[in-house]
Structure formats: structure tokens, C-alpha cells
Design a protein around this motif. Structure first.
Motif, PDB file in Angstrom:
ATOM      1  N   GLU A 198      -3.462   3.540  -0.312  1.00 41.07           N
ATOM      2  CA  GLU A 198      -3.943   3.074  -1.600  1.00 41.07           C
ATOM      3  C   GLU A 198      -3.170   1.841  -2.028  1.00 41.07           C
ATOM      4  O   GLU A 198      -1.976   1.708  -1.727  1.00 41.07           O
ATOM      5  N   PRO A 199      -3.823   0.895  -2.717  1.00 48.71           N
ATOM      6  CA  PRO A 199      -3.096  -0.289  -3.205  1.00 48.71           C
ATOM      7  C   PRO A 199      -1.932   0.126  -4.089  1.00 48.71           C
ATOM      8  O   PRO A 199      -2.012   1.096  -4.845  1.00 48.71           O
ATOM      9  N   HIS A 200      -0.848  -0.623  -3.979  1.00 45.99           N
ATOM     10  CA  HIS A 200       0.329  -0.353  -4.800  1.00 45.99           C
ATOM     11  C   HIS A 200       0.870  -1.658  -5.297  1.00 45.99           C
ATOM     12  O   HIS A 200       1.378  -2.480  -4.514  1.00 45.99           O
ATOM     13  N   GLY A 201       0.738  -1.916  -6.575  1.00 48.19           N
ATOM     14  CA  GLY A 201       1.187  -3.182  -7.149  1.00 48.19           C
ATOM     15  C   GLY A 201       2.490  -3.054  -7.883  1.00 48.19           C
ATOM     16  O   GLY A 201       3.088  -1.979  -7.988  1.00 48.19           O
ATOM     17  N   LEU A 241      -6.682   0.096   6.585  1.00 46.79           N
ATOM     18  CA  LEU A 241      -5.617   0.964   6.085  1.00 46.79           C
ATOM     19  C   LEU A 241      -6.117   1.839   4.937  1.00 46.79           C
ATOM     20  O   LEU A 241      -5.738   3.018   4.833  1.00 46.79           O
ATOM     21  N   HIS A 242      -6.977   1.287   4.102  1.00 46.35           N
ATOM     22  CA  HIS A 242      -7.553   2.087   3.013  1.00 46.35           C
ATOM     23  C   HIS A 242      -8.399   3.225   3.580  1.00 46.35           C
ATOM     24  O   HIS A 242      -8.372   4.360   3.066  1.00 46.35           O
ATOM     25  N   ARG A 243      -9.137   2.935   4.645  1.00 44.75           N
ATOM     26  CA  ARG A 243      -9.956   3.971   5.286  1.00 44.75           C
ATOM     27  C   ARG A 243      -9.094   5.143   5.763  1.00 44.75           C
ATOM     28  O   ARG A 243      -9.561   6.290   5.820  1.00 44.75           O
ATOM     29  N   LEU A 244      -7.830   4.855   6.077  1.00 46.17           N
ATOM     30  CA  LEU A 244      -6.911   5.885   6.556  1.00 46.17           C
ATOM     31  C   LEU A 244      -6.116   6.530   5.421  1.00 46.17           C
ATOM     32  O   LEU A 244      -5.184   7.284   5.663  1.00 46.17           O
ATOM     33  N   LEU A 258       0.848  -1.176   0.000  1.00 46.01           N
ATOM     34  CA  LEU A 258       0.000   0.000   0.000  1.00 46.01           C
ATOM     35  C   LEU A 258       0.888   1.231   0.000  1.00 46.01           C
ATOM     36  O   LEU A 258       2.010   1.197   0.501  1.00 46.01           O
ATOM     37  N   ARG A 259       0.362   2.305  -0.556  1.00 48.67           N
ATOM     38  CA  ARG A 259       1.114   3.548  -0.638  1.00 48.67           C
ATOM     39  C   ARG A 259       0.502   4.580   0.291  1.00 48.67           C
ATOM     40  O   ARG A 259      -0.692   4.867   0.224  1.00 48.67           O
ATOM     41  N   HIS A 260       1.322   5.113   1.207  1.00 52.94           N
ATOM     42  CA  HIS A 260       0.911   6.164   2.118  1.00 52.94           C
ATOM     43  C   HIS A 260       0.744   7.470   1.334  1.00 52.94           C
ATOM     44  O   HIS A 260       1.471   7.701   0.364  1.00 52.94           O
ATOM     45  N   PRO A 261      -0.215   8.323   1.719  1.00 51.48           N
ATOM     46  CA  PRO A 261      -0.357   9.608   1.021  1.00 51.48           C
ATOM     47  C   PRO A 261       0.941  10.412   0.976  1.00 51.48           C
ATOM     48  O   PRO A 261       1.171  11.186   0.051  1.00 51.48           O
ATOM     49  N   GLY A 262       1.800  10.202   1.982  1.00 51.60           N
ATOM     50  CA  GLY A 262       3.084  10.893   1.993  1.00 51.60           C
ATOM     51  C   GLY A 262       4.122  10.256   1.092  1.00 51.60           C
ATOM     52  O   GLY A 262       5.244  10.768   0.992  1.00 51.60           O
ATOM     53  N   LEU A 270       4.096   0.818   2.208  1.00 58.18           N
ATOM     54  CA  LEU A 270       3.786   0.002   3.373  1.00 58.18           C
ATOM     55  C   LEU A 270       3.593  -1.442   2.933  1.00 58.18           C
ATOM     56  O   LEU A 270       3.011  -1.710   1.879  1.00 58.18           O
ATOM     57  N   HIS A 271       4.058  -2.364   3.747  1.00 59.85           N
ATOM     58  CA  HIS A 271       3.939  -3.787   3.458  1.00 59.85           C
ATOM     59  C   HIS A 271       2.982  -4.415   4.474  1.00 59.85           C
ATOM     60  O   HIS A 271       3.173  -4.286   5.687  1.00 59.85           O
TER      61      HIS A 271
END
Length: 382
Positions: free
Chosen positions: A374-377, A368-371, A3-7, A11-12
Motif C-alpha cells: 500500500e502507498p505510504h507517504g 507491488l500493489h497487486r501483491l 510502500l508499506r508491506h502487509p507485515g 519498502l522503497h
């Protein structure tokens, strides 16, 4: 899952394989097909993270065998699996019929624990995906609290110095950063955040830090915001987060069916006492409310008067993900108790266990998506 943090941070999200019993390389590879690959497919994810557990004998064998490490990496890659974190808490035999306090041995006063952890670090350096910033290994909070004296504390401090030096050597030789995370747990030398700070504030915190197990934090009746504030003030990093829920109730009798012989289930009442296992708490008549170190599936909602500590998990994730200076990027679902749940809740087949773990990961991904994660593939959405 990634997942990708907005910053911008990657994240794994993974699940811990200490729920499975295999303790040799062939058995571990077999688990990839029996559980991990079906879980990835159920989630529709391009890549699935594993918090791999390697018992001491297989860790030692693979650490000295480059061919075995390359084979394990190939087996993971072929199935769309990745490993950025290892669970180095149980030394071996974690799914035996009776584990209880044996899980705390050997402890951090011994060279055996040091050797095992450095073996894991050598293995992880070769398993890490090329784009992973670093790897992590969670470990026990020094030792069970009895016996503990100055001589044992000094021995543990020496082992932590040796550990940091060993990790620095691995980084020098491989170019990969591996950090070790000590996991506060009820009944241990390090049970609370303050105790973690006391132990680690003088250590090499570039390589040593805390594994924040959220069920353990709940059982200590600590607020996530307070715990994280104390760690930041002491410059002790949260290296890894274990996503876990404990049981909670005002009516201890409702927990009778959860008493079982394999694992230790510590109980904490914030004002009126503690016990080291369910049978002990029942015998002592410990009054409620209880929080019990019994990891239950993240997505489960037991019938009243039982509840889980999921609200604390959500609070903790909000604090961890929302902090501008947060450096934790490893989130591992650790429900190792599927095989000892009350009979009506226990999976009967490998497929049912895969369904349950996939549901936990879906729950964690949704939180985590709620926070804002975003998915990151790897070339496509995960």
C-alpha cells in the motif's frame, strides 16, 4: 516512492539515475529539475526515490566535503526526493559512446574499487532519510571472468574484508547501516546464484549481500524461487532488487536492430551456448532461444517474435514480497538503455524520457500493489 508491506515493513521504490550522464555535482543537481521532479509530479507522488549514481570523481569530492553532502541533501529534500540506495557498479563514463567491458574496471581486486565504494557509503550515510532503516550500494560481481586465477580471487577476498571493516567503521561513526550488494551478471566471475553463495557465504553478511537484478537472473535461466531458496539456505541476504526486463526470442534475427556500440549485451541459451555480445552471437550463429542482457522498459511489450522477461519479474516479486522472512526493502528500476533503444523506441527529449521512466515506475508500483503493498507517504498518500 514508499510502500508499506502487509507485515509492516517500509519498502522503497526508486529509479536509477545511471541513465543520465552528468558526472559532477552541478550536473547531478540539474538532473533533479530536468528529470526527477517532473517524474515525481507525473506520478502524483509526495516523495520519489532515486537510486543515485555518482561517478568516482564526484563521489570522492563529496565524501570529504560535509558542506557538499549537506547541500545535496537539501536539494533532494526541497524537491520531494529521497535516496536510500546508490548504484556503485559503473565507476565513471557510463553514458560514453562506447562502454562495453570498461564498465567492469576497476574491479574488486583493486584498491580503487574499494575506495570508491567506501566513498559512496560515506555520502549515503548523510543522504539517508531519518526514518530509513539502512542504505544499500550495488556493485559489480567482483570482475569480468577473464582473467581470473587464485591470486586475483585472494586479492578480491581481501578487499571484501576491508570493505566490511570500512562499513562497520562508518556505522560506528554515523549510526547509519550501509550494506553493499554484489550484482551477479552474465560473463562475470559471479554470474549465478550458486557463484554468489560461494563468494559470500564466508563474508560478513551483516554488511555484504546480493543485488538481485531480475534481467540478469532471467538471462541465467534461473527460477526466482530456486535462487531465493539457495540464498536463504546460505544466509546470504538480498540487499537490493533491480527491477529490469531482458529480451527473449526464439528467432534471433528479430534482434538485429538492437545491436549497438555502447553497452555489452550478453546472450544465453539454456542448452546450446552463450555469447558475450549480440554481434558475436550473430557471427557464431548461436541458435535460439535467446535471452539477452538488454534492459528494456518495464512496461514495454515488443512486437512478436520478441518478448520480455516480465513474467519472471512478476514471479520474483511474488517470491520476494511474499516471504515471511524477507528483509529486502530496496527496489530500484534500472533501465539505463533508453538512449540506445532502436530509433523508433528512443525518447527524443527530456520530457519524453521523463514520461518513459514515470511509466516504468507506475508499472512497478502497480505490480507491488497487486501483491498487497500500500502507498505510504510522509503525512499523505504517496
Amino acid at each position: 516512492m514508499r510502500l508499506r508491506h502487509p507485515g509492516g515493513r517500509l519498502l522503497h521504490l526508486s529509479y536509477c539515475t545511471n541513465v543520465h550522464p552528468a558526472e559532477d555535482l552541478e550536473g547531478i543537481v540539474g538532473q533533479l529539475d530536468e528529470y526527477a521532479l517532473p517524474i515525481r509530479e507525473r506520478l502524483g507522488s509526495e516523495v520519489l526515490g532515486l537510486g543515485l549514481w555518482l561517478a568516482a570523481p564526484v563521489a570522492e569530492a563529496v565524501a570529504v566535503d560535509g558542506g557538499a553532502r549537506r547541500r545535496l541533501r537539501r536539494e533532494l529534500d526541497a524537491r520531494g526526493l529521497e535516496v536510500v540506495t546508490l548504484n556503485g557498479f559503473p565507476y565513471r563514463s557510463f553514458q560514453d559512446p562506447v562502454v562495453k567491458q570498461a564498465v567492469y574496471h576497476p574491479d574488486w581486486t583493486t584498491s580503487e574499487r574499494l575506495r570508491y565504494t567506501l566513498d559512496l557509503a560515506r555520502v549515503l550515510a548523510d543522504l539517508l532519510p531519518d526514518d530509513a532503516a539502512r542504505g544499500s550500494i550495488s556493485t559489480l560481481p567482483l570482475a569480468w571472468r577473464h582473467p581470473w586465477d587464485r591470486a586475483r580471487a585472494d586479492a578480491a577476498a581481501h578487499m571484501l574484508d576491508e570493505l566490511a571493516a570500512g562499513l562497520a567503521d562508518i556505522e560506528h561513526r554515523t549510526g547509519r547501516v550501509i550494506r553493499v550488494a554484489f550484482e551477479p551478471e552474465p560473463g562475470c566471475v559471479v554470474e549465478t546464484t550458486d557463484q554468489a553463495v560461494a563468494v559470500l557465504s564466508g563474508a560478513d553478511t551483516d554488511r555484504l549481500g546480493v543485488c538481485l537484478d531480475l534481467a540478469h537472473l532471467a538471462c541465467a535461466w534461473e527460477r526466482p524461487a530456486d535462487a531465493l531458496r539457495a540464498l536463504r539456505a546460505a544466509d546470504v541476504p538480498v540487499v537490493k532488487v533491480q527491477l529490469s526486463n531482458a529480451l527473449e526470442t526464439d528467432d534471433p534475427e528479430a534482434l538485429r536492430e538492437y545491436a549497438e556500440p555502447r553497452f555489452l549485451h550478453q546472450i544465453r541459451n539454456p542448452a546450446r551456448g552463450a555469447a558475450d555480445d549480440l554481434d558475436e552471437a550473430f557471427e557464431a550463429g548461436l541458435p535460439g532461444p535467446w535471452r539477452v542482457h538488454y534492459h528494456v522498459p518495464l512496461h514495454s511489450s515488443p512486437a512478436a517474435p520478441l518478448a520480455t522477461t516480465a513474467p519472471l519479474l512478476r514471479d520474483a516479486l511474488g517470491e520476494l514480497v511474499g516471504a515471511a522472512d524477507a528483509a529486502c526493502d530496496h527496489f530500484d528500476v534500472e533501465t539505463y538503455t533508453w538512449g540506445v533503444l532502436p530509433a523508433a523506441q528512443r525518447p527524443r527529449t527530456a520530457g519524453q524520457l521523463a514520461d518513459g521512466i514515470a511509466a516504468e515506475l507506475a508499472f512497478a508500483r502497480a505490480e507491488l500493489h497487486r501483491l498487497g503493498m500500500e502507498p505510504h507517504g510522509l503525512g499523505m498518500s504517496a
